[in-house]
Write an enzyme that holds these catalytic residues in place. Structure first.
Site, short mmCIF file in Angstrom:
data_model
loop_
_atom_site.label_atom_id
_atom_site.label_comp_id
_atom_site.label_asym_id
_atom_site.label_seq_id
_atom_site.Cartn_x
_atom_site.Cartn_y
_atom_site.Cartn_z
CB CYS A 1 -0.99 -0.03 1.16
SG CYS A 1 -2.36 1.12 0.93
CG HIS B 1 -3.73 -3.58 2.72
ND1 HIS B 1 -2.78 -3.16 3.63
CD2 HIS B 1 -4.27 -2.45 2.20
CE1 HIS B 1 -2.75 -1.83 3.66
NE2 HIS B 1 -3.64 -1.37 2.80
CD GLU C 1 -1.63 -6.05 5.18
OE1 GLU C 1 -1.28 -6.30 4.01
OE2 GLU C 1 -2.20 -5.00 5.53
#
Ligand code: MN
Length: 249
Positions: A109, A218, A220
């Site tokens: 990001c 994202h 994660e």
């Protein structure tokens, strides 16, 4: 001898600069794929940073606020969000040092944006008001989804010749989206490896390095359920392991 890759993570800084923080998922994803995550201090000067990097095997750049436009020679425009001069001042030299030493870097990001600016690229400061993409509609898709991060919200196209393609083995995947800025002019040493259907850059890389990749989404927040997000972290941590082995030779 097995080497456990140590991954330095650059986190967010509270506006009053009193606290560092990051979502646990970044560290959890590194742990889940075999690395040891360590939070980096933005207060390291150049010498300390050099020392620190000689003990690390990879660097993870996390999401967060905007980058000060003067760092890519632009004036602030409508829609620019909060900036952190302290964080910018730490992360740009960090990226350049990693690029020089060929230390594996995964930028997420804000991280992809930091990588691009650090190496001479520019950003679109606010997609909703400033984006001028190649699509005829001229308005970008919605890149700020309201559903939770484990869900994807838009597709991206992946360049078949890219290192990113070598990780996911697909030319189209679906990703989540929580950003209002994006890479505009890509830095000279980087290549666009993925775009959204509206022309917004979703991934850049230096294909000449073992692992130097930035993604606008994202992973994660998706790695537990999304095989591509997991593969991204796994490949990054493995690259860090390979870097550690080679450095010890
Ligand atoms: Mn997006």
């Amino acid at each position: 001898m097995d080497v456990i890759p140590v991954i330095g993570i650059s986190g967010s800084i509270k506006p009053d600069e009193s606290q560092l923080y990051l979502p646990r998922e970044y560290m959890a994803a590194v742990l889940a794929t075999g690395g040891i995550p360590m939070l980096l201090s933005p207060d390291m000067d150049e010498d300390r940073l050099a020392l620190c990097l000689s003990h690390l095997h990879g660097v993870l750049l996390t999401g967060g606020g905007d980058i000060a436009p003067r760092l890519y020679h632009a004036m602030p425009q409508q829609g620019l969000g909060e900036v952190s001069p302290l964080r910018d001042g730490f992360e740009l030299p960090l990226v350049r040092a990693c690029h020089e030493r060929q230390i594996p870097v995964l930028g997420i990001c804000r991280g992809i944006q930091v990588m691009n600016v650090a190496l001479g690229g520019t950003l679109c400061q606010d997609l909703a008001t400033q984006f001028l993409g190649p699509s005829e509609s001229k308005t970008p898709m919605l890149h700020n989804q309201t559903s939770p991060g484990q869900y994807s919200s838009h597709s991206i196209h992946i360049d078949k010749g890219s290192n990113l393609f070598a990780i996911v083995h697909e030319t189209m995947i679906h990703v989540n989206s929580f950003h209002h800025q994006a890479v505009e002019r890509v830095a000279p040493s980087l290549q666009t490896s993925s775009m959204a259907p509206d022309g917004v850059v979703e991934a850049v890389e230096d294909a000449a390095l073992p692992f130097f990749l930035g993604v606008q989404w994202h992973p994660e927040r998706m790695y537990r359920t999304d095989e591509f997000a997991y593969a991204l972290f796994l490949t990054f941590v493995r690259a860090a392991g390979a870097y550690a082995m080679n450095r010890n030779l």
